[in-house]
Design a protein around this motif. Structure first.
Motif, mmCIF file in Angstrom:
data_model
loop_
_atom_site.group_PDB
_atom_site.id
_atom_site.type_symbol
_atom_site.label_atom_id
_atom_site.label_comp_id
_atom_site.label_asym_id
_atom_site.label_seq_id
_atom_site.Cartn_x
_atom_site.Cartn_y
_atom_site.Cartn_z
ATOM 1 N N GLY A 23 6.022 -2.195 14.256
ATOM 2 C CA GLY A 23 5.440 -1.815 12.970
ATOM 3 C C GLY A 23 6.494 -1.384 11.968
ATOM 4 N N VAL A 24 7.537 -0.711 12.445
ATOM 5 C CA VAL A 24 8.641 -0.307 11.555
ATOM 6 C C VAL A 24 9.269 -1.553 10.935
ATOM 7 C CG1 VAL A 24 10.909 0.797 11.418
ATOM 8 C CG2 VAL A 24 9.124 1.803 12.872
ATOM 9 N N VAL A 25 9.544 -2.539 11.771
ATOM 10 C CA VAL A 25 10.156 -3.787 11.288
ATOM 11 C C VAL A 25 9.182 -4.527 10.375
ATOM 12 C CG1 VAL A 25 11.086 -6.033 11.999
ATOM 13 C CG2 VAL A 25 11.645 -3.965 13.312
ATOM 14 N N ARG A 26 7.948 -4.661 10.800
ATOM 15 C CA ARG A 26 6.925 -5.385 10.040
ATOM 16 C C ARG A 26 6.751 -4.780 8.648
ATOM 17 N NH1 ARG A 26 2.817 -8.581 11.266
ATOM 18 N NH2 ARG A 26 3.101 -8.303 13.492
ATOM 19 N N TYR A 27 6.543 -3.471 8.588
ATOM 20 C CA TYR A 27 6.267 -2.836 7.296
ATOM 21 C C TYR A 27 7.504 -2.780 6.404
ATOM 22 C CZ TYR A 27 1.630 -1.730 8.997
ATOM 23 O OH TYR A 27 0.348 -1.824 9.469
ATOM 24 N N THR A 28 8.668 -2.677 7.003
ATOM 25 C CA THR A 28 9.893 -2.746 6.204
ATOM 26 C C THR A 28 10.026 -4.135 5.594
ATOM 27 O OG1 THR A 28 10.971 -1.068 7.564
ATOM 28 C CG2 THR A 28 12.404 -2.509 6.265
ATOM 29 N N HIS A 29 9.766 -5.157 6.395
ATOM 30 C CA HIS A 29 9.805 -6.538 5.905
ATOM 31 C C HIS A 29 8.819 -6.724 4.751
ATOM 32 C CE1 HIS A 29 10.015 -10.943 6.071
ATOM 33 N NE2 HIS A 29 8.686 -10.945 6.058
ATOM 34 N N TYR A 30 7.594 -6.264 4.966
ATOM 35 C CA TYR A 30 6.583 -6.408 3.922
ATOM 36 C C TYR A 30 7.017 -5.707 2.632
ATOM 37 C CZ TYR A 30 3.160 -7.969 7.460
ATOM 38 O OH TYR A 30 2.487 -8.653 8.442
ATOM 39 N N SER A 31 7.609 -4.527 2.756
ATOM 40 C CA SER A 31 8.011 -3.793 1.555
ATOM 41 C C SER A 31 9.057 -4.559 0.752
ATOM 42 C CB SER A 31 8.542 -2.402 1.920
ATOM 43 O OG SER A 31 9.833 -2.457 2.487
ATOM 44 N N LEU A 32 9.829 -5.378 1.431
ATOM 45 C CA LEU A 32 10.863 -6.168 0.749
ATOM 46 C C LEU A 32 10.301 -7.440 0.130
ATOM 47 C CD1 LEU A 32 13.592 -5.818 3.508
ATOM 48 C CD2 LEU A 32 13.540 -4.637 1.291
ATOM 49 N N MET A 33 9.156 -7.891 0.605
ATOM 50 C CA MET A 33 8.620 -9.182 0.180
ATOM 51 C C MET A 33 7.601 -9.096 -0.950
ATOM 52 S SD MET A 33 10.484 -11.051 2.005
ATOM 53 C CE MET A 33 9.858 -12.573 1.350
ATOM 54 N N VAL A 34 7.133 -7.917 -1.274
ATOM 55 C CA VAL A 34 6.091 -7.766 -2.295
ATOM 56 C C VAL A 34 6.665 -8.046 -3.682
ATOM 57 C CG1 VAL A 34 4.506 -6.141 -3.417
ATOM 58 C CG2 VAL A 34 4.784 -6.108 -0.928
ATOM 59 N N THR A 35 5.937 -8.853 -4.438
ATOM 60 C CA THR A 35 6.302 -9.139 -5.826
ATOM 61 C C THR A 35 5.068 -8.943 -6.695
ATOM 62 O OG1 THR A 35 5.786 -11.490 -5.583
ATOM 63 C CG2 THR A 35 8.077 -10.827 -5.171
ATOM 64 N N GLY A 36 5.261 -8.969 -7.977
ATOM 65 C CA GLY A 36 4.137 -8.914 -8.903
ATOM 66 C C GLY A 36 4.015 -7.581 -9.603
ATOM 67 N N PRO A 37 3.018 -7.480 -10.471
ATOM 68 C CA PRO A 37 2.894 -6.306 -11.327
ATOM 69 C C PRO A 37 2.553 -5.018 -10.575
ATOM 70 C CG PRO A 37 0.998 -7.766 -11.617
ATOM 71 C CD PRO A 37 1.995 -8.498 -10.762
ATOM 72 N N ASN A 38 1.970 -5.128 -9.394
ATOM 73 C CA ASN A 38 1.621 -3.937 -8.614
ATOM 74 C C ASN A 38 2.640 -3.642 -7.517
ATOM 75 O OD1 ASN A 38 -0.823 -3.524 -10.048
ATOM 76 N ND2 ASN A 38 -1.727 -5.204 -8.872
ATOM 77 N N ARG A 39 3.817 -4.211 -7.641
ATOM 78 C CA ARG A 39 4.834 -4.119 -6.605
ATOM 79 C C ARG A 39 5.180 -2.679 -6.227
ATOM 80 N NH1 ARG A 39 10.115 -3.623 -5.296
ATOM 81 N NH2 ARG A 39 10.863 -5.076 -3.735
ATOM 82 N N ILE A 40 5.442 -1.832 -7.202
ATOM 83 C CA ILE A 40 5.982 -0.501 -6.909
ATOM 84 C C ILE A 40 5.051 0.335 -6.027
ATOM 85 C CG2 ILE A 40 6.708 1.691 -7.966
ATOM 86 C CD1 ILE A 40 8.002 -0.050 -10.192
ATOM 87 N N PRO A 41 3.762 0.477 -6.331
ATOM 88 C CA PRO A 41 2.924 1.279 -5.429
ATOM 89 C C PRO A 41 2.711 0.623 -4.060
ATOM 90 C CG PRO A 41 1.605 0.382 -7.234
ATOM 91 C CD PRO A 41 3.039 0.082 -7.535
#
Length: 144
Positions: A23-41
């Motif tokens: 989960g640490v790896v998964r969620y870290t990966h996801y945090s790096l991959m998010v784009t778009g106007p709602n990215r920051i939250p």
């Protein structure tokens, strides 16, 4: 009370620890991959999830070693889907959280009536995982 099945409990705790570390790896990966106007939250949400997964792994590891177990150096298998829309990431997260919930429910079944402390730990973790499931379902509602 019945006697604790120590081997089964240790094996299950190791599986949970491996899953939480994944989960640490998964969620870290996801945090790096998010784009778009709602990215920051959304990035902040996934970073918090990664930190919480690490905390859970550490808590489980402390219990595991307290039972004379040896913590695994592995992480649970993860598949890279290469799907990184917010909807896809949230759906994958919900699937991950459902599996975590099942693992903690298995822990509760294993330690039931054998250890009050482990029962309470499992119940608390089940509560947290249920909350994560609810949050992710609410986050996914706008995509349905």
């Amino acid at each position: 009370m019945q006697e604790l099945d120590q081997k089964k409990t240790i094996d299950l705790l190791n599986a949970i620890m491996e899953f939480e570390l994944a989960g640490v790896v998964r969620y870290t990966h996801y945090s790096l991959m998010v784009t778009g106007p709602n990215r920051i939250p959304i990035v902040a949400f996934f970073k918090a999830q990664a930190s919480e997964s690490l905390l859970h792994a550490q808590q489980v590891g402390e219990i595991l070693t307290g039972l004379d177990g040896h913590p695994s150096l592995k992480i649970a298998p993860m598949e890279e889907t290469y799907k990184h829309t917010v909807k896809d990431i949230l759906a994958e997260s919900l699937s991950h959280e459902k599996k975590a919930l099942d693992l903690y429910k298995s822990l509760l079944e294993t330690v039931n009536n054998a250890s009050v402390y482990l029962e309470e730990f499992a119940r608390g973790m089940i509560g947290q995982e249920e909350m994560h499931n609810l949050e992710l379902k609410k986050m996914l509602r706008d995509f349905s």
